[in-house]
Design a protein around this motif. Structure first.
Motif, PDB file in Angstrom:
ATOM      1  N   SER A  16      43.655  78.954  19.280  1.00 40.49           N
ATOM      2  CA  SER A  16      43.216  77.592  18.965  1.00 40.49           C
ATOM      3  C   SER A  16      42.975  76.757  20.218  1.00 40.49           C
ATOM      4  O   SER A  16      42.311  75.719  20.157  1.00 40.49           O
ATOM      5  CB  SER A  16      44.238  76.891  18.058  1.00 40.49           C
ATOM      6  OG  SER A  16      45.501  76.829  18.695  1.00 40.49           O
ATOM      7  N   ASN A  20      35.005  77.124  22.647  1.00 40.02           N
ATOM      8  CA  ASN A  20      34.043  77.812  21.785  1.00 40.02           C
ATOM      9  C   ASN A  20      33.282  78.899  22.543  1.00 40.02           C
ATOM     10  O   ASN A  20      33.037  79.983  22.003  1.00 40.02           O
ATOM     11  CB  ASN A  20      33.047  76.819  21.191  1.00 40.02           C
ATOM     12  CG  ASN A  20      33.663  75.969  20.114  1.00 40.02           C
ATOM     13  OD1 ASN A  20      34.768  76.230  19.640  1.00 40.02           O
ATOM     14  ND2 ASN A  20      32.954  74.930  19.721  1.00 40.02           N
ATOM     15  N   GLU A  51      39.846  82.736  14.211  1.00 43.26           N
ATOM     16  CA  GLU A  51      39.759  81.417  14.842  1.00 43.26           C
ATOM     17  C   GLU A  51      38.353  80.839  14.705  1.00 43.26           C
ATOM     18  O   GLU A  51      38.191  79.648  14.441  1.00 43.26           O
ATOM     19  CB  GLU A  51      40.174  81.483  16.309  1.00 43.26           C
ATOM     20  CG  GLU A  51      40.134  80.143  17.021  1.00 43.26           C
ATOM     21  CD  GLU A  51      41.016  79.073  16.399  1.00 43.26           C
ATOM     22  OE1 GLU A  51      40.668  77.873  16.510  1.00 43.26           O
ATOM     23  OE2 GLU A  51      42.070  79.416  15.808  1.00 43.26           O
ATOM     24  N   ARG A  55      37.338  77.375  12.572  1.00 43.10           N
ATOM     25  CA  ARG A  55      36.553  76.277  13.140  1.00 43.10           C
ATOM     26  C   ARG A  55      35.260  76.043  12.382  1.00 43.10           C
ATOM     27  O   ARG A  55      34.474  75.171  12.730  1.00 43.10           O
ATOM     28  CB  ARG A  55      36.236  76.557  14.611  1.00 43.10           C
ATOM     29  CG  ARG A  55      37.463  76.574  15.487  1.00 43.10           C
ATOM     30  CD  ARG A  55      37.104  76.790  16.926  1.00 43.10           C
ATOM     31  NE  ARG A  55      38.301  76.970  17.743  1.00 43.10           N
ATOM     32  CZ  ARG A  55      38.327  76.896  19.054  1.00 43.10           C
ATOM     33  NH1 ARG A  55      37.217  76.637  19.727  1.00 43.10           N
ATOM     34  NH2 ARG A  55      39.437  77.075  19.708  1.00 43.10           N
TER      35      ARG A  55
END
Length: 75
Positions: A16, A20, A51, A55
């Motif tokens: 986390s 990106n 993850e 997102r």
């Protein structure tokens, strides 16, 4: 070209906390090696995918003449 932290540093962090671009790069890299990954590699790849899903996927923030706004993981 990827410019960012390497897997050694990232492996000591929660997914986390990854950027990106780091998720996208290592997802793509590991995906290409799936047939050769051992159990630990498969586990890391699975955590990266989870993850990305958490997102809501990864989207490009800007478009230019060669890229749209959607990140494409597959060649």
């Amino acid at each position: 070209m990827y410019v960012g932290r390497d897997m050694t540093e990232l492996s000591m962090m929660k997914k986390s906390d990854w950027e990106n671009s780091e998720l996208a790069y290592f997802h793509h890299s590991l995906q290409q090696m799936v047939p050769y990954l051992n159990q630990e590699g498969q586990s890391i790849h699975s955590e990266i995918v989870k993850e990305i899903e958490n997102r809501g996927g990864l989207n490009r923030q800007e478009a230019d003449y060669t890229h749209g706004t959607k990140t494409i993981f597959y060649d």
